[in-house]
Every structure is written in C-alpha cells, then in structure tokens.
Write an enzyme that holds these catalytic residues in place. Structure first.
Site, PDB file in Angstrom:
ATOM      1  N   HIS A  61       0.857  -1.195   0.000  1.00  0.00           N
ATOM      2  CA  HIS A  61       0.000   0.000   0.000  1.00  0.00           C
ATOM      3  C   HIS A  61       0.886   1.236   0.000  1.00  0.00           C
ATOM      4  CE1 HIS A  61       0.930  -0.381   4.254  1.00  0.00           C
ATOM      5  NE2 HIS A  61       0.250   0.696   4.584  1.00  0.00           N
ATOM      6  N   ASP A  65       5.981   4.318   4.791  1.00  0.00           N
ATOM      7  CA  ASP A  65       6.864   3.333   5.430  1.00  0.00           C
ATOM      8  C   ASP A  65       6.946   2.030   4.640  1.00  0.00           C
ATOM      9  OD1 ASP A  65       4.150   3.173   6.249  1.00  0.00           O
ATOM     10  OD2 ASP A  65       4.652   1.967   8.010  1.00  0.00           O
ATOM     11  N   HIS A 139      -7.170  -1.870   5.849  1.00  0.00           N
ATOM     12  CA  HIS A 139      -6.375  -0.757   6.363  1.00  0.00           C
ATOM     13  C   HIS A 139      -7.096   0.550   6.046  1.00  0.00           C
ATOM     14  CE1 HIS A 139      -2.798   0.784   8.094  1.00  0.00           C
ATOM     15  NE2 HIS A 139      -2.159   1.129   7.000  1.00  0.00           N
TER      16      HIS A 139
HETATM   17 ZN    ZN Z   1       2.922   0.730   7.760  1.00  0.00          ZN
HETATM   18 ZN    ZN Z   2      -0.132   1.674   6.517  1.00  0.00          ZN
END
Ligand code: ZN
Ligand code: ZN
Length: 300
Positions: A61, A65, A139
C-alpha cells in the site's frame, strides 16, 4: 528452498535502529522484494542481498513506510546498468508517482519497468517454481497481502526400486508424471511402488498493515509461515483498531485460526524500544511465534 530475510520491521518512522518495512523472499531461482521502506538499499548491502536478483517487487500500500525506498532502488539499478526488466505490483497510483520522480530528474531507466496494478484478488505471478497471489487486508487506505506458494514437487524416483524392477531410463519422466509401468510380460507395476512423495510445497503469507479481521485467516489458511503486522501491544488495542492496525494478541489469534505452522510478528510501533513483550503476549495464544528481527533469515 524458500527463505525470507527481514530488512525492515518498523512502522511509520525509523527508530531504535529499526527500519521501515521491507523483506526479501528468495528461492533457488530469484528474489522477490516485498515492500521497500526507506533504507532498504542499505539494508540489502548490510545483509548481503543481491539487488540484481530482484525481478519482481510487491508493494502492499502507499503509506510511506512501505515504499519510500523504492525510487532509490529503481534508479540505483539503472545506474548499475541493469538490463533485465523489473515488474512492480502495487496500487495503481504508484505508477504516476514513479513516473513523475523520473521525469523531473530527466532520468531514464536502461531496463524495462512494468507496472501491474493491484485491483482484484488472485494470481499476480507464476513460473515453474512459485505462484504469487494477492488478497485484500483491511487498512485505512487500500492495502494488500501476498501469498507465495511453491509449486508442488513431482514424485521422486526411488533409485533402488527402479533398478530392482529394471525400469528403462526412458520411462523416468513418465514415472515422475505419475504413470504406472507395464512390463514386457504384461505385469503392471504401480507408480507408488517406484516413486516416493515429492517434498512438501511450502507457502509464505505476508500480511501487511491491517485491522484485526478473521477473513484474513481464511486467506492464509495452512501457510507454513505467516508474517502478520503487530503494531501495538494489547493495552493499546483501541488505538490499534482506530488506526487500522493490530496488536500482538490479535496477530496470534489470526495465526491460530488460520492453522499456520509459524508466525512472525513485525511492523512495530516506534514507541517501543524493547520488543520482548510482543512475544510474551502472543505466545500463550500461538506458541510458535517469533519476532521478525532485522537481518534474520527464516527458512519457510
Ligand atoms: Zn505501515
Ligand atoms: Zn499503513
């Protein structure tokens, strides 16, 4: 042989010498890069991962990060004169981001870069040794898990038995394909007598950022190794849910429900310096749990 090396195990920001998310799955043929947080190139050098073996990159995604190291990796491959194509499996918007980064730098990659956008669950990649599927996780923005499954190995020829029954070498391929052998005097020798079971085909499931959702257990059922995010400890389970993340106990519950053989915990919040408590909370629910410590290579 299938193995996974952890390059980054932290969420959000680097902290306590831990890096944002990245890992490399390797078999005898090639390497697969799974997420590419900031610092991934340096981690590859540190842990002796050959970037030239990576032909396929999977991005779960578009939180930074998980991909802020990508443009660095792609341009380095260009500067090193790579010619072999790279295929990027990622949410659709990543193509425009990468193309803009290349365009403003007037950079031209000397190798073909293919984009494959993640839209539907199903098979993403397949060759003679492995199949890679993607599945939805839950998410704040669209996010995908990946399931790597080795192809089932054919039955192996039992050398003593084929000699004993005087089977011609020209029939070995047919034997591996499962055929029985008919002798000159019309005796049928069953395949099971001449071959032994091939090695069990291993599977690795990567479950990126997600809120606790038992549907995930269905998708990773029976995996040999499950990597599952575990951003927080249990006392912060409400915060975990509000941010679409999981706790160590929730990850362990998914592993148990899915009947996997082994669980790796990762994507730790940068608020934790020590990680032992993640194990202490998960192990009573799912005993075969380990921390996805950076630099560790786990055999699947
Ligand atoms: Zn993450
Ligand atoms: Zn994330």
């Amino acid at each position: 042989m299938l193995s996974v090396t952890i390059l980054g195990n932290n969420s959000a920001i680097p902290a306590f010498e831990r890096h944002p998310t990245s890992q490399v799955l390797q078999n005898n043929e090639q390497s697969f890069l799974i997420d590419c947080g900031e610092g991934t190139q340096m981690q590859m050098m540190r842990y002796k991962i050959k970037p030239s073996r990576i032909n396929n990159i999977f991005i779960s995604h578009l939180h930074g990060d998980h991909y802020f190291g990508l443009i660095g990796h792609l341009t380095s491959m260009g500067l090193l004169g790579r010619k072999n194509p790279i295929t990027l499996y990622a949410p659709e918007s990543l193509q425009a981001i990468i193309e803009l980064q290349l365009k403003v730098a007037d950079a031209h990659l000397p190798y073909p870069l293919h984009f494959h956008s993640l839209d539907n669950e199903g098979i993403l990649y397949e060759d003679k040794s492995i199949t890679v599927r993607c599945f939805k996780v839950y998410h704040r923005i669209p996010c995908w898990g990946f399931l790597f499954t080795e192809k089932r190995n054919p039955r192996r020829i039992d050398i003593d038995k084929v000699k004993e029954y005087d089977i011609p070498v020209s029939f070995y391929d047919s034997l591996q394909g499962g055929m029985d052998f008919l002798t000159a005097d019309n005796r049928m020798i069953e395949n099971e007598l001449l071959t032994v079971e091939g090695v069990h085909a291993k599977s690795y499931a990567y479950c990126a950022d997600t809120i606790y959702n038992e549907e995930i257990a269905e998708r990773v059922k029976g995996a040999d190794v499950l990597y599952h995010e575990s951003t927080y400890l249990d006392d912060l389970h409400e915060r975990a849910a509000s941010r679409f993340h999981c706790t160590s106990r929730e990850a362990a519950r998914i592993a148990k429900k899915a009947g996997v053989k082994r669980l790796l915990l990762g994507h730790f919040s940068s608020k934790y310096e020590q990680l032992e408590a993640f194990l202490a909370e998960a192990c009573p629910i799912f005993e075969n749990t380990e921390l996805a410590i950076e630099g560790t290579t786990f055999l699947v």
